[in-house]
Structure formats: C-alpha cells, structure tokens
Enzyme design. Structure first.
Site, PDB file in Angstrom:
ATOM      1  N   LYS A  45      -3.444  -2.035   5.948  1.00 43.08           N
ATOM      2  CA  LYS A  45      -4.344  -2.990   5.302  1.00 43.08           C
ATOM      3  C   LYS A  45      -5.204  -3.683   6.341  1.00 43.08           C
ATOM      4  O   LYS A  45      -6.384  -3.910   6.136  1.00 43.08           O
ATOM      5  CB  LYS A  45      -3.524  -4.029   4.532  1.00 43.08           C
ATOM      6  CG  LYS A  45      -3.221  -3.638   3.089  1.00 43.08           C
ATOM      7  CD  LYS A  45      -4.432  -3.894   2.195  1.00 43.08           C
ATOM      8  CE  LYS A  45      -4.258  -3.353   0.790  1.00 43.08           C
ATOM      9  NZ  LYS A  45      -3.334  -4.081  -0.038  1.00 43.08           N
ATOM     10  N   CYS A  66      -2.989  -4.559  21.201  1.00 39.14           N
ATOM     11  CA  CYS A  66      -1.783  -3.916  20.679  1.00 39.14           C
ATOM     12  C   CYS A  66      -2.184  -2.509  20.244  1.00 39.14           C
ATOM     13  O   CYS A  66      -3.167  -2.354  19.505  1.00 39.14           O
ATOM     14  CB  CYS A  66      -1.254  -4.698  19.480  1.00 39.14           C
ATOM     15  SG  CYS A  66      -0.144  -3.717  18.450  1.00 39.14           S
ATOM     16  N   CYS A 100       2.223  -9.750  19.876  1.00 37.16           N
ATOM     17  CA  CYS A 100       1.317  -9.273  18.819  1.00 37.16           C
ATOM     18  C   CYS A 100       1.795  -9.841  17.489  1.00 37.16           C
ATOM     19  O   CYS A 100       2.909  -9.548  17.061  1.00 37.16           O
ATOM     20  CB  CYS A 100       1.279  -7.742  18.750  1.00 37.16           C
ATOM     21  SG  CYS A 100       0.398  -7.157  17.277  1.00 37.16           S
ATOM     22  N   LYS A 138      -2.667   5.353  11.762  1.00 30.26           N
ATOM     23  CA  LYS A 138      -1.716   4.793  10.803  1.00 30.26           C
ATOM     24  C   LYS A 138      -2.489   4.015   9.742  1.00 30.26           C
ATOM     25  O   LYS A 138      -3.294   3.144  10.057  1.00 30.26           O
ATOM     26  CB  LYS A 138      -0.765   3.837  11.528  1.00 30.26           C
ATOM     27  CG  LYS A 138       0.212   3.144  10.600  1.00 30.26           C
ATOM     28  CD  LYS A 138       1.218   2.312  11.379  1.00 30.26           C
ATOM     29  CE  LYS A 138       2.176   1.595  10.460  1.00 30.26           C
ATOM     30  NZ  LYS A 138       2.027   0.150  10.441  1.00 30.26           N
ATOM     31  N   CYS A 180       2.533  -7.147  14.784  1.00 33.07           N
ATOM     32  CA  CYS A 180       3.870  -6.534  14.911  1.00 33.07           C
ATOM     33  C   CYS A 180       4.959  -7.598  14.908  1.00 33.07           C
ATOM     34  O   CYS A 180       6.124  -7.271  14.776  1.00 33.07           O
ATOM     35  CB  CYS A 180       4.022  -5.769  16.222  1.00 33.07           C
ATOM     36  SG  CYS A 180       2.901  -4.409  16.480  1.00 33.07           S
ATOM     37  N   HIS A 229      -2.094  -2.215  16.248  1.00 29.70           N
ATOM     38  CA  HIS A 229      -3.053  -2.969  15.446  1.00 29.70           C
ATOM     39  C   HIS A 229      -4.470  -2.971  16.014  1.00 29.70           C
ATOM     40  O   HIS A 229      -5.397  -3.469  15.356  1.00 29.70           O
ATOM     41  CB  HIS A 229      -2.556  -4.407  15.251  1.00 29.70           C
ATOM     42  CG  HIS A 229      -1.351  -4.477  14.353  1.00 29.70           C
ATOM     43  ND1 HIS A 229      -0.061  -4.370  14.822  1.00 29.70           N
ATOM     44  CD2 HIS A 229      -1.238  -4.587  13.011  1.00 29.70           C
ATOM     45  CE1 HIS A 229       0.786  -4.420  13.813  1.00 29.70           C
ATOM     46  NE2 HIS A 229       0.100  -4.552  12.707  1.00 29.70           N
ATOM     47  N   HIS A 242       3.981   1.593   2.428  1.00 34.19           N
ATOM     48  CA  HIS A 242       5.217   0.908   2.019  1.00 34.19           C
ATOM     49  C   HIS A 242       5.907   1.707   0.909  1.00 34.19           C
ATOM     50  O   HIS A 242       7.128   1.876   0.899  1.00 34.19           O
ATOM     51  CB  HIS A 242       4.917  -0.501   1.491  1.00 34.19           C
ATOM     52  CG  HIS A 242       4.117  -1.354   2.424  1.00 34.19           C
ATOM     53  ND1 HIS A 242       2.915  -1.907   2.071  1.00 34.19           N
ATOM     54  CD2 HIS A 242       4.341  -1.721   3.712  1.00 34.19           C
ATOM     55  CE1 HIS A 242       2.427  -2.599   3.104  1.00 34.19           C
ATOM     56  NE2 HIS A 242       3.272  -2.498   4.105  1.00 34.19           N
ATOM     57  N   HIS A 246       0.859  -1.184   0.000  1.00 32.05           N
ATOM     58  CA  HIS A 246       0.000   0.000   0.000  1.00 32.05           C
ATOM     59  C   HIS A 246       0.901   1.242   0.000  1.00 32.05           C
ATOM     60  O   HIS A 246       2.134   1.125  -0.017  1.00 32.05           O
ATOM     61  CB  HIS A 246      -0.994  -0.021   1.166  1.00 32.05           C
ATOM     62  CG  HIS A 246      -0.375  -0.085   2.535  1.00 32.05           C
ATOM     63  ND1 HIS A 246       0.522   0.849   2.998  1.00 32.05           N
ATOM     64  CD2 HIS A 246      -0.525  -0.984   3.548  1.00 32.05           C
ATOM     65  CE1 HIS A 246       0.880   0.544   4.232  1.00 32.05           C
ATOM     66  NE2 HIS A 246       0.278  -0.574   4.586  1.00 32.05           N
TER      67      HIS A 246
HETATM   68  N1  MSP Z   1       8.811  -6.873   8.003  1.00 31.37           N
HETATM   69  C1  MSP Z   1       8.916  -5.779   8.891  1.00 31.37           C
HETATM   70  C2  MSP Z   1      10.197  -4.992   8.655  1.00 31.37           C
HETATM   71  C3  MSP Z   1      11.452  -5.799   8.752  1.00 31.37           C
HETATM   72  S1  MSP Z   1      12.861  -4.855   8.408  1.00 31.37           S
HETATM   73  C4  MSP Z   1      14.110  -5.797   8.896  1.00 31.37           C
HETATM   74  C5  MSP Z   1       7.736  -4.850   8.696  1.00 31.37           C
HETATM   75  N2  MSP Z   1       7.115  -4.932   7.527  1.00 31.37           N
HETATM   76  S2  MSP Z   1       5.822  -4.090   7.090  1.00 31.37           S
HETATM   77  O1  MSP Z   1       5.374  -4.673   5.856  1.00 31.37           O
HETATM   78  O2  MSP Z   1       4.893  -4.026   8.156  1.00 31.37           O
HETATM   79  O3  MSP Z   1       6.362  -2.685   6.682  1.00 31.37           O
HETATM   80  C6  MSP Z   1       6.722  -1.781   7.643  1.00 31.37           C
HETATM   81  C7  MSP Z   1       7.193  -0.505   6.994  1.00 31.37           C
HETATM   82  O4  MSP Z   1       6.300  -0.061   5.962  1.00 31.37           O
HETATM   83  C8  MSP Z   1       7.194   0.629   7.987  1.00 31.37           C
HETATM   84  O5  MSP Z   1       8.324   0.666   8.784  1.00 31.37           O
HETATM   85  C9  MSP Z   1       7.151   1.806   7.064  1.00 31.37           C
HETATM   86  O6  MSP Z   1       8.421   1.979   6.523  1.00 31.37           O
HETATM   87  C10 MSP Z   1       6.166   1.323   6.010  1.00 31.37           C
HETATM   88  N3  MSP Z   1       4.791   1.640   6.381  1.00 31.37           N
HETATM   89  C11 MSP Z   1       3.759   0.761   6.593  1.00 31.37           C
HETATM   90  N4  MSP Z   1       2.636   1.474   6.868  1.00 31.37           N
HETATM   91  C12 MSP Z   1       2.920   2.782   6.849  1.00 31.37           C
HETATM   92  C13 MSP Z   1       2.175   3.969   6.983  1.00 31.37           C
HETATM   93  N5  MSP Z   1       0.891   3.966   7.231  1.00 31.37           N
HETATM   94  N6  MSP Z   1       2.837   5.125   6.830  1.00 31.37           N
HETATM   95  C14 MSP Z   1       4.159   5.200   6.527  1.00 31.37           C
HETATM   96  N7  MSP Z   1       4.883   4.114   6.402  1.00 31.37           N
HETATM   97  C15 MSP Z   1       4.299   2.894   6.608  1.00 31.37           C
HETATM   98  O7  MSP Z   1       7.435  -4.109   9.604  1.00 31.37           O
END
Ligand code: MSP
Length: 520
Positions: free
Chosen positions: A307, A148, A127, A304, A130, A151, A21, A18
């Site tokens: 999905k 959490c 969680c 935040k 997370c 979430h 990311h 999304h």
């Molecule tokens: N898999 C772990 C990260 C491991 S790194 C060794 C993870 N993945 S995640 O798919 O949940 O992606 C997290 C990252 O996506 C966040 O740290 C951020 O960089 C980005 N984001 C996910 N949702 C976000 C928002 N709503 N806003 C901004 N960035 C966001 O955590």
C-alpha cells in the site's frame, strides 16, 4: 489432546488489507481446513497489530485518536475482509485487548526478574515502515540518504535510553536448534538465511521506546512503552493463555495448543520470527514453535506489492470479478509456496477458464445433466473402475503429503490432475453416444456412477481450497443426505470407492464458475 495450532502474522492496522495479507491468511485457512478434514483438532489464530509508530502516525495524519482509528479499521475493513474470504479462524487477537496487554506485562516482568533485561542506550537507524532497528549494512544509499530497502523510504535516527533484551545470549542455542531441527524453519532457503544471519553475530535488542506512548507500558518503568515487535510476537502465546496458572482456563488452553505447529509469515518478517521470537521463549523457558514457514512476496512491477508504494490491490478488486473461491485457488495454485510470484490478470483469467470453469465446473454440470437426462436424476447402481480408483488412491496420498508439507501447489496439482483424468475417462467412454442405444444401459450407468464418485472425491479434496463452490457441488450430488456434510468428510476416507448410494438424487447446480465478463 494437543491441537494443530497455526497462526498468521497479525497485520498492522494502518490501512485496509490488500491481497498480500490475504495470501498469507488464505494459505493458513486452507491448511487448517485440510488438517480439520484429517480429523485433527485445530486452532487457527489471526489478528491485528495495533501499537507502534506506524499505526500511531497514520491515526494522527487522519486526526483521529489511535484507539479510535484501530477500532474503526478492524471493524470496517479487517474483520469483514476475512469474513468475505470465508476464513474460518477460531480466534482473532487484537494487541490492544487487555487479555494481550496484561499477559505481555507479566511476561516482560518475568524476563526482567530472571535477568534477561537491562537498561541501555540505543542510537541508530530505524524504519517506521518495518518498525525495525536497522543495521547500517541493511540500508541502501540514495543521493546521500539512507533508505530502507523494503520501503524505499529514508530511515530515522533513534537516540533513546531503552530497556534491552539479551538477545545475543541466544545465538548459540538458536544455531543448535536449527541444526537439530531443520524443519523448524522452512523452506530451506529461509533457514539458510537465518543461520547465516545468526552466524554473523547478533546484538542485544532494544525492547522499549520512550519518545511516544502508543503501546503497552513497561510495567516497572511506565514512561516507556514496549517495542511493537516484542509486543506483537507475544500475541501467538497470549491469545492461548500464556502466563496463566496451569489449572485455569487459559492455562489449559495453553497446554492444548503450545507449542504452535506453524507460524506462517512472509519472508519480510522471517528474522523476527526465527531469531527474536524463539529467543524470547528460550529466555522464559517455554517451548519454541515447531515450524516457522516463510512464503514469498506477491510482486507488482517486480517489487513487493504494498500500500505504501501504492501498488496494493484490494482483495475485492479480484473477488468481484473472479469470485472468492477462484481467488483462494489461484495464488496457491500458481505460485510455489516459498517463492515470489507476480500477479497477472491474464494468467488468472486463463487458469480460471481452463482449470476451474472447463476442467472442474463443466465436469460437475455435465454429470448432473446426464444423470437427469438418462437416469431421471437418480444415481444408478454402484460400480467401480480400477484405473480411476487407483488413480484416486494415489492422488489422496500425494495431495495429503504435499499439503501437510505446505506445498499447496503440489497438493492442488495432484487433485487437478485427477480431475483431468476423470474428464479423459468421460471423453473416452462417450456416455452421450452410449445413451443412444438401450443395450448399452449397463455401461452407461457405470460411467455415470464412476463419474459421480470421482466428483464426490474432488469435492472433498478441494473443499479446503474452495469451500463455497464444493458445498454447492456436494449439494448437487445429493451427498448431504446420503453421507453427511462435506466438512465432516475425512481425507483418509476419500479414496474409499462407492460411498454414494444408488438412487441418490442428483440435481443441476448453478454454474460453479460462470463465464467471465470481459474486463475493460
Ligand atoms: N505487524 C507485523 C507482523 C507482526 S506478527 C507478530 C507486520 N504486519 S504487515 O501488515 O506488514 O503484514 C505483514 C505480512 O503480510 C507479511 O509477512 C506477509 O505475510 C503479508 N504480506 C504483506 N505484503 C505482502 C506481499 N506483497 N506479498 C505477500 N505477502 C505479503 O509485518
């Protein structure tokens, strides 16, 4: 030579990407493109985090084996998404690849051998969203259930015999590290959070799980799999050859990239990166990353965007309407990097129209039209303008300082301010009036040449942010044949005035930022 090495988080492949990311990865792409244009050698890594309960459960819910699930999502959703957004990563790591799993096992074994790992029992809240062992104080109470806070979902109670990493032994070394190297955790608010977390005391960390098998087997106890974060954090180093012999290909790659210059992360995963990860490296006697930068969240309805809360917006929902380059531009331009920001369709439309279509796109099309009309499509003789030239010199210095400090908003603002100045210059000189009287030809030529040179500079400075659009502009300025491709232009040379030769063919471009269709 040591490369500028930047990483994004590796994303969970429980679902498609999304815009949250995409926000991180685009920022990483813009920054690495900027460093490439500074003439530096660069290594840009992104990838996917494929183990753990979250991914495993999603696969099960879809009646697919986890490996088949992640293979499909990576191939059908993640990789195409980065291609569509014009992300120029040098490598893409998947945590299910043998190059990763084998190195993780080697690293873990070495920590065990050096006495940093011991057997223990974990009991406490976890969680799955997370993938994090939570402290009771982290949770929110809702009708007796413990949720959490990220979430808003109930945590689960884990009760397992696991392997533990002596994280607590690194509290003092980490505090010392951040005291001596404040730039190692940015922005300042993030560093303060990490420091107070460390000062509050940290327990040892369970680094294995025994109740499911979707993960990397612990080498000396194959009934357990490595805790997904311990596995995932190592990607930054396994991808560039961690644990390989120094004279091997991997060893050489490691020497030319490590330590990483920037780990870009969202603030939700700051502690993993600024506490656990450097402690793992310290335990192994490996240099810690130079900087962890935590940016804010994209919010929807004040929360935040995610999905799991059904507020996730797919990048294509936005790029279908605004185009890829406007997407890349908007979030970095509108939200100070490090702060939270809300996405609003109205704000994006307004900026698209005023900054991209009117200020930038129109300038480019006006210049091409005037050179065609008044000069037969050939650039007139070189000339200069003291005010524009010194404004440009200042712009480059300001933009460069801001971009390397990850102040994307400041960097882009500096460039767009220059764009405004050039528009002001054209408005003031009124070339369309000058063109009415042949005795003004010399002045008219000057105005057109200076505008073309300004656009040359704007194209290079905006190239890392909007690679495709600036490429079109570059083409239209005839710059490819005159001075080489846009990607090879150096930031340090941008302010050198008079690069476009006389006689260069300037051609009309397709409209860089077309008028928006009305959105229903
Ligand atoms: N898999 C772990 C990260 C491991 S790194 C060794 C993870 N993945 S995640 O798919 O949940 O992606 C997290 C990252 O996506 C966040 O740290 C951020 O960089 C980005 N984001 C996910 N949702 C976000 C928002 N709503 N806003 C901004 N960035 C966001 O955590």
């Amino acid at each position: 030579m040591k490369s500028f090495y930047l990483t994004t988080p590796i994303y969970y492949v429980n679902d498609a990407p999304h815009i949250g990311h995409a926000y991180t990865t685009v920022a990483g792409d813009v920054l690495t493109r900027w460093h490439r244009q500074r003439g530096e050698s660069v290594w840009f890594l992104t990838g996917t985090d494929e183990h753990g309960q979250k991914v495993m459960r999603t696969a099960q819910e879809n009646n697919v084996e986890p490996q088949a699930w992640v293979d499909r999502l990576v191939a059908d959703a993640w990789k195409p998404n980065w291609t569509a957004l014009n992300i120029a990563n040098d490598d893409f790591i998947r945590t299910t690849e043998p190059r990763h799993t084998e190195r993780v096992q080697k690293f873990l074994q070495s920590l065990k051998d050096s006495g940093h790992i011991y057997a223990g029992k974990y009991e406490g809240p976890y969680c799955v969203g997370c993938e994090e062992f939570k402290l009771p104080g982290d949770l929110i109470d809702s009708d007796g259930a413990k949720l959490c806070p990220i979430h808003s979902k109930p945590v689960e109670i884990v009760n397992e015999n696991n392997w533990f990493f002596k994280l607590s032994a690194f509290v003092e070394p980490l505090l010392k590290h951040y005291k001596e190297n404040p730039e190692a955790c940015q922005p300042e608010s993030a560093r303060n959070e990490v420091v107070s977390f460390l000062e509050g005391g940290v327990s040892d960390l369970s680094i294995s799980r025994s109740t499911f098998d979707w993960g990397i087997p612990v080498p000396w106890d194959t009934d357990q799999v490595v805790y997904v974060w311990f596995d995932a954090l190592l990607n930054y180093a396994t991808a560039v050859g961690l644990t390989d012999a120094p004279d091997s290909e991997g060893g050489k790659k490691f020497a030319s990239t490590w330590p990483a210059d920037v780990h870009l992360v969202g603030k939700d995963i700051l502690r993993f990166h600024a506490v656990i990860w450097p402690a793992m490296l310290m335990a192994a006697g490996i240099a810690v990353p130079k900087k962890v930068f935590a940016h804010g969240w994209l919010l929807v309805g004040g929360e935040k965007m995610s999905k799991s809360k059904l507020t996730g917006i797919a990048p294509s929902d936005i790029t279908d309407h605004f185009g890829v380059d406007a997407f890349r531009y908007y979030f970095l331009r509108a939200i100070p990097f490090g702060s939270d920001g809300s996405f609003s369709w109205e704000d994006m439309s307004a900026r698209y129209t005023s900054e991209l279509a009117n200020d930038f796109g129109n300038l480019a099309s006006r210049l091409a039209a005037m050179v065609e009309k008044y000069c037969d499509g050939k650039l007139p003789a070189k000339s200069g303008d003291k005010t524009l030239e010194s404004a440009l010199t200042e712009t480059v210095a300001k933009a460069d300082a801001a971009m390397v400090a990850l102040d994307f908003q400041g960097g882009i603002n500096a460039v767009m301010d220059f764009c405004k100045k050039v528009n002001g210059y054209v408005t003031e000189k009124e070339p369309w009036i000058l063109a009415k009287d042949p005795s003004n030809k010399a002045v008219l030529d000057e105005v057109l040449y200076n505008t073309a040179e300004s656009l040359r500079a704007l194209a290079v400075l905006l190239h890392p942010v909007m690679p495709a659009t600036t490429e079109i502009l570059w083409e239209s300025l005839g710059a490819n044949s005159a001075i080489g491709s846009i990607g090879t232009q150096k930031i340090s040379d941008v302010a050198t005035w008079g690069q476009l030769p006389q006689g260069t063919s300037v051609t009309k471009t397709p409209v860089l930022f077309p008028r928006l269709e009305t959105k229903e």
